[in-house]
Motif scaffolding. Structure first.
Motif, short mmCIF file in Angstrom:
data_model
loop_
_atom_site.label_atom_id
_atom_site.label_comp_id
_atom_site.label_asym_id
_atom_site.label_seq_id
_atom_site.Cartn_x
_atom_site.Cartn_y
_atom_site.Cartn_z
N LYS A 68 0.85 -1.18 0.00
CA LYS A 68 0.00 0.00 0.00
C LYS A 68 0.88 1.24 0.00
N PRO A 69 0.68 2.15 -0.94
CA PRO A 69 1.51 3.36 -0.96
C PRO A 69 1.32 4.17 0.32
N GLU A 70 2.36 4.93 0.66
CA GLU A 70 2.23 5.82 1.81
C GLU A 70 1.22 6.90 1.48
N LEU A 71 0.30 7.10 2.40
CA LEU A 71 -0.79 8.02 2.16
C LEU A 71 -0.39 9.44 2.55
N GLU A 72 -0.93 10.42 1.83
CA GLU A 72 -0.67 11.80 2.17
C GLU A 72 -1.26 12.10 3.55
N THR A 73 -0.71 13.03 4.21
CA THR A 73 -1.20 13.40 5.55
C THR A 73 -2.22 14.52 5.48
N GLN A 74 -2.79 14.76 4.29
CA GLN A 74 -3.77 15.84 4.15
C GLN A 74 -5.02 15.50 4.94
N PRO A 75 -5.66 16.46 5.58
CA PRO A 75 -6.90 16.18 6.31
C PRO A 75 -8.02 15.82 5.36
N ALA A 76 -9.03 15.15 5.92
CA ALA A 76 -10.13 14.67 5.09
C ALA A 76 -10.88 15.80 4.42
N ASP A 77 -10.89 16.99 5.07
CA ASP A 77 -11.65 18.09 4.49
C ASP A 77 -10.86 18.87 3.45
N SER A 520 -16.45 -8.53 -19.17
CA SER A 520 -17.41 -9.42 -19.83
C SER A 520 -18.54 -9.76 -18.87
N THR A 521 -19.35 -8.77 -18.60
CA THR A 521 -20.54 -8.99 -17.77
C THR A 521 -21.61 -8.00 -18.18
N TYR A 522 -22.82 -8.29 -17.77
CA TYR A 522 -23.95 -7.42 -18.12
C TYR A 522 -23.93 -6.14 -17.30
N PRO A 523 -24.64 -5.12 -17.76
CA PRO A 523 -24.84 -3.93 -16.92
C PRO A 523 -25.62 -4.31 -15.66
N ARG A 524 -25.41 -3.51 -14.62
CA ARG A 524 -26.18 -3.66 -13.37
C ARG A 524 -25.95 -5.04 -12.73
N THR A 525 -24.69 -5.44 -12.66
CA THR A 525 -24.33 -6.77 -12.14
C THR A 525 -24.03 -6.75 -10.65
N TYR A 526 -23.30 -5.74 -10.17
CA TYR A 526 -22.73 -5.79 -8.82
C TYR A 526 -23.36 -4.76 -7.88
N ASP A 527 -23.44 -5.17 -6.61
CA ASP A 527 -23.93 -4.28 -5.56
C ASP A 527 -22.82 -3.45 -4.95
N LEU A 528 -21.58 -3.97 -5.00
CA LEU A 528 -20.45 -3.24 -4.43
C LEU A 528 -19.19 -3.55 -5.23
N LEU A 529 -18.47 -2.50 -5.58
CA LEU A 529 -17.15 -2.62 -6.21
C LEU A 529 -16.11 -2.16 -5.20
N HIS A 530 -15.11 -2.99 -4.97
CA HIS A 530 -14.05 -2.64 -4.03
C HIS A 530 -12.75 -2.43 -4.80
N SER A 531 -12.09 -1.32 -4.52
CA SER A 531 -10.85 -0.99 -5.23
C SER A 531 -9.80 -0.55 -4.22
N SER A 532 -8.76 -1.36 -4.08
CA SER A 532 -7.66 -1.03 -3.17
C SER A 532 -6.42 -0.71 -3.98
N PHE A 533 -6.14 0.57 -4.12
CA PHE A 533 -4.96 1.06 -4.84
C PHE A 533 -4.88 0.50 -6.26
N LEU A 534 -6.03 0.40 -6.92
CA LEU A 534 -6.08 -0.12 -8.29
C LEU A 534 -5.34 0.78 -9.27
N PHE A 535 -5.41 2.09 -9.07
CA PHE A 535 -4.92 3.02 -10.08
C PHE A 535 -3.44 3.35 -9.94
N LYS A 536 -2.81 2.77 -8.94
CA LYS A 536 -1.42 3.12 -8.64
C LYS A 536 -0.50 2.99 -9.86
N GLN A 564 -10.13 2.58 -1.62
CA GLN A 564 -9.03 3.03 -0.77
C GLN A 564 -7.87 3.37 -1.69
N ASP A 565 -7.39 4.61 -1.61
CA ASP A 565 -6.33 5.01 -2.53
C ASP A 565 -5.68 6.30 -2.03
N THR A 566 -4.71 6.77 -2.80
CA THR A 566 -4.04 8.02 -2.46
C THR A 566 -4.97 9.20 -2.70
#
Length: 603
Positions: A68-77, A520-536, A564-566
């Motif tokens: 997991k990349p080191e996360l920035e220390t920027q506040p949530a707001d 390769s799946t139909y539209p409206r397939t999933y209730d939740l997509l989880h992405s952990s640092f996919l775009f890194k 969850q990502d940077t």
């Protein structure tokens, strides 16, 4: 010219213009400082930046642990979640297929240009370049899906309005229409007395098939509406049901709407997107695959993905009919299975009260048979192919090698379920710290899911059935959700460390995929997509807008993206999601939760 002269000459228009320019320049500087991500990727001419709130949505290899990349220390707001890209979104317009549009399977232009369809090339992936940036509309009258477990037996007709199977398979009890619902009675072409009796019949035939203990991960080829996999869930078995998008209208869409694991695929000219030695048992009930064709390549592909010692259950007319065509197929099947050393452990071809005919094969777990009379057998595959990811790879005419550890010892059968979920996988890399890293990963996800995902985020887990982990690693996220009434499709990106064999060995399911393309799946397939640092590591290859459009396509209205990502990635993605009229929230500066609404463009 001095300002006093300008004032004396009353050149107020010049002063007003200069003031406006200075204020505008200062605003641009501040905007760039706060939101540099707007300039991080090229924007098409129809995309602009807005800092106003969007309209509210309408209701209707060496071991490389996925660090997991080191996360920035920027506040949530620090991030203004109301910032949006103003994109002139358009509805996809493709005639009758629009509401079920799958870009890589509905590319009619590419399909028309195919030189051959002999090996079902027209059912395989042909992705448009660039990916389409239109939004798939909802079917008329679309409703929030029926929740599990009721959804196994009934779904809204308006969500999958395809009645062809009702008439086409009415004698086989696949599906019936009842008022506003489709109802699934648990029948099938080979399930004369229902799917429960059929499952029991298999274990009575071969008692070594202990559902939910010895047999955990199953592949159902040509699955129909996936009732076989749906009922196996009661026995702690997770089944990947698959079939092509063909004249059996929407069979995989029915399965996914029911909350049963499924994917669109075909045994054609390309390898399936599963690793070697993945499945404990493979099932085919009248699945219409000609295993003996093309030198037996379809069955050799099945042999590749079947775990050594695993079973192939084939329930088809050549097993029990004696017409000329069936006799020819059976004879060819006998020769082919013998050539790859499969053993017949049971054959039931005399109908009794069950009215079921089937044969059950077992794949060898050693090379003792292969050593005899090699001239009559397909050659063993090159050892190097074991390390290749099966993505757009042609089928091979060779017998897959058995899996071995770093010392060349053959791997054994996984621990019984549920112990295999947390025990050390045999397929872990040989590095000294591999087991420690695996155990730490398991603990990490258990804590994160319990402390943050369940307790701190605005997600209604009771509404979630179909889940996808877009960057699955060792499958720790799915393992942490194991006690919930849901299932997880674990995706291992083709440019990530290949951990899919480990995921299957743990008793979970998944696929390979390239997120620069449509799934390769139909539209409206999933209730939740989880992405952990996919775009890194994909910033150069994949456009974040295209990935967002695909997430919008496969997520159900009311469904969630849990990312969850940077902060850099969140700053890029959030404005795109807001432009799609999603609501978003941020937790601790690294967890972005997006919720898709029912909004669709008017045009």
């Amino acid at each position: 010219m001095p300002i006093s002269v300008l004032l004396s000459e009353r050149k107020y228009s010049f002063l007003c213009l200069a003031s406006i320019l200075l204020i505008s320049f200062a605003f641009l500087l501040l905007t760039y400082t706060s939101y540099p991500f707007f300039f991080a990727f090229p924007l098409p001419s129809n995309i602009h930046v807005s800092v106003s709130s969007p309209t509210p949505p309408s209701r209707s290899s060496s071991l490389q642990f996925p660090t997991k990349p080191e996360l920035e220390t920027q506040p949530a707001d620090h991030l203004d979640l109301n910032v949006s890209l103003i994109i002139r979104w358009r509805t996809c317009r493709l005639g009758s297929v629009t509401v079920d549009y799958i870009p890589c399977l509905d590319n009619s232009k590419a399909i028309k240009q195919l030189k051959s369809k002999k090996h079902l090339e027209h059912r395989e992936r042909h992705c448009p370049k660039p990916p389409p940036r239109c939004l798939v509309p909802l079917p008329k009258g679309y409703k929030v899906p029926v929740q599990w477990p009721q959804s196994r037996d009934m779904i809204w007709y308006s969500n999958v309005p395809h009645p062809k199977l009702v008439e086409y398979k009415k004698e086989q009890n696949w599906v019936r229409k009842s008022d506003d619902y489709f109802v699934f009675p648990g029948g099938g072409t080979q399930f004369k007395n229902g799917v429960t009796a059929y499952i029991d019949f298999i274990t009575e035939t071969v008692p070594a098939i202990k559902w939910g203990e010895h047999i955990r991960v199953v592949l159902d080829v040509g699955c129909g509406v996936a009732s076989f996999g749906g009922y196996l869930l009661d026995r702690d078995v997770v089944t990947m049901s698959f079939a092509p998008k063909d004249e059996h209208e929407a069979q995989i869409q029915f399965a996914l709407e029911r909350g049963i694991p499924a994917t669109l695929s075909v045994i054609g000219s390309k390898m399936l997107t599963f690793p070697d030695d993945a499945y404990d048992l493979i099932h085919c009930a009248r699945c219409r695959v000609h295993w003996e064709e093309d030198g037996g390549k379809p069955l050799l592909e099945l042999n590749r993905i079947l775990r050594p010692g695993g079973f192939f259950v084939w329930s088809a007319t050549p097993v029990y009919r004696n017409d000329e065509r069936d006799r020819y197929v059976w004879k060819s099947m006998v020769a082919l299975t013998q050539s790859i050393c499969w053993k017949v452990v049971a054959k039931r071809d005399n109908f009794d009260s069950t009215e079921i005919g089937l044969v059950i094969y077992q794949k060898p777990s050693s090379y003792s048979c292969y050593a005899h009379d090699r001239t009559k057998r397909p050659p063993l595959c090159d050892q190097k192919t074991k390390k290749e990811v099966s993505w757009y790879k042609p089928l091979r005419h060779c017998t897959s090698r058995l899996p071995v550890d770093s010392n060349g010892n053959l791997l054994g059968w996984p621990s019984p379920w549920p112990h295999r979920l947390r025990n050390k996988p045999q397929s872990l890399p040989a590095e000294p710290d591999a087991e420690a890293i695996f155990n730490q990963d398991t603990k990490h996800w258990a804590a994160l899911v319990s402390d943050v995902y369940f307790d701190a985020l605005a997600i209604n887990w009771a509404s979630i059935r179909n889940v996808m982990d877009m960057n699955a690693g060792y499958g720790g996220f799915a393992a942490a959700l194991n006690e919930l009434p849901l299932w997880v499709m674990n995706v291992v990106p083709i440019d990530a460390q290949d951990t899919l064999s480990i995921i299957f060995e743990r008793g979970l399911i998944g696929i390979y995929h390239d997120w620069c393309e449509s799934l390769s799946t139909y539209p409206r397939t999933y209730d939740l997509l989880h992405s952990s640092f996919l775009f890194k590591n994909r910033k150069e290859r994949c456009n974040i807008i295209d990935v967002a459009v695909e997430m919008d396509r496969i997520l159900r209205p009311g469904g969630y993206l849990l990312l969850q990502d940077t902060m850099e990635t969140i700053q890029k993605l959030n404005p795109v999601l807001r432009s799609l009229q999603w609501s978003t929230s941020l937790y601790e500066g690294q967890f972005l939760v997006g919720k898709k609404g029912f909004w669709r463009p008017k045009y």
